[in-house]
Design an enzyme around this catalytic site. Structure first.
Site, PDB file in Angstrom:
ATOM      1  N   CYS A  66      24.705  50.885  38.139  1.00 14.99           N
ATOM      2  CA  CYS A  66      24.065  51.165  39.434  1.00 14.99           C
ATOM      3  C   CYS A  66      23.419  49.905  40.000  1.00 14.99           C
ATOM      4  O   CYS A  66      23.418  49.703  41.223  1.00 14.99           O
ATOM      5  CB  CYS A  66      22.971  52.226  39.275  1.00 14.99           C
ATOM      6  SG  CYS A  66      23.555  53.782  38.620  1.00 14.99           S
TER       7      CYS A  66
HETATM    8  C1  BEZ Z   1      24.853  52.860  34.664  1.00 10.17           C
HETATM    9  O1  BEZ Z   1      24.577  53.007  35.849  1.00 10.17           O
HETATM   10  O2  BEZ Z   1      24.957  51.743  34.192  1.00 10.17           O
HETATM   11  C2  BEZ Z   1      25.097  54.038  33.785  1.00 10.17           C
HETATM   12  C3  BEZ Z   1      24.502  55.249  34.080  1.00 10.17           C
HETATM   13  C4  BEZ Z   1      24.732  56.328  33.246  1.00 10.17           C
HETATM   14  C5  BEZ Z   1      25.551  56.193  32.133  1.00 10.17           C
HETATM   15  C6  BEZ Z   1      26.158  54.976  31.875  1.00 10.17           C
HETATM   16  C7  BEZ Z   1      25.939  53.886  32.704  1.00 10.17           C
END
Ligand code: BEZ
Length: 231
Positions: A66
């Protein structure tokens, strides 16, 4: 400002059994909501005004994928502005957390979010938009993208797993296609990009096409006619 208030009263995501998420489909009106966001209280429809919007969810704050996505969307702001598109992110953490995370996004991606990020701790907006996929994750949203047109109709819905970062260049490409095909009686072929030839929709007769497409067209099949992209 209270936490997210929606015009559809849905139960909390934690009371999972019996939760009825709306099944949104293309052409449906994007549900309106009011919520806290990093830029203050936001009323979704009012915020979009007469333009286009994208609403996209993030599983939670301070997550690596994100972080890269939000930096990239901030970098794309001039491209969204050109197309009259307002971006709205959403994550289930509170506003203060979003604001702390923005500093990391600036530091690591070179761009801090320059658009509102909705705080949705009670998952009201997430439930309204079907962003909770309990068989994938009981607690956090999946990655969704909704493109909303000036009439507030949903024109594109994409859902990604949490472990795959989205391709926001693709979102821009689809918006280009939508805006072009709303204005002209054309469709865009596989992997089409701005400036490339487009397809004259089959409902347009050759007679009509002569007036609409003065640059002419190439007929590969009677139903497959390619013409330069209209201006
Ligand atoms: C991420 O945004 O990096 C992420 C969020 C949930 C699970 C795995 C990665």
């Amino acid at each position: 400002m209270p936490s997210a208030h929606t015009s559809h009263c849905l139960p909390d995501a934690h009371a999972r059994k019996g939760v009825h998420q709306l099944t949104l489909r293309l052409g449906d009106t994007a549900p309106d909501f009011t919520a806290d966001s990093t830029t203050g209280p936001i009323a979704f429809h009012e915020y979009l005004g007469d333009g286009w919007g994208i609403l996209f969810s993030h599983p939670r704050d301070f997550t690596p994928v994100c972080t890269t996505e939000l930096g990239y969307v901030a970098r794309l702001k001039p491209e969204f502005d050109k197309r009259h598109v307002k971006a709205v992110g959403l994550s289930i953490d509170p506003v203060e957390s979003h604001k702390g995370w923005a500093k990391d996004i600036q530091e690591t991606q070179g761009h801090a979010p320059n658009f509102p990020i909705v705080a949705d701790p009670d998952r009201k907006v997430a439930n309204l938009y079907g962003m909770m996929h309990p068989a994938h994750d009981e607690v956090f949203t999946v990655r969704t993208v909704f493109v909303v047109d000036p009439k507030k109709k949903i024109r594109l819905m994409i859902t990604y797993p949490q472990t795959t970062g989205r391709n926001f260049d693709e979102i821009l490409r689809v918006i280009d296609s939508l805006q072009l095909t709303d204005a002209h009686r054309v469709a865009t072929p596989v992997n089409w990009k701005q400036g490339e030839d487009v397809i004259i929709v089959p409902a347009v007769t050759d007679e009509e096409a002569k007036a609409k497409f003065p640059g002419g067209w190439k007929t590969l099949k009677p139903y497959l006619r390619l013409t330069p992209q209209p201006k």
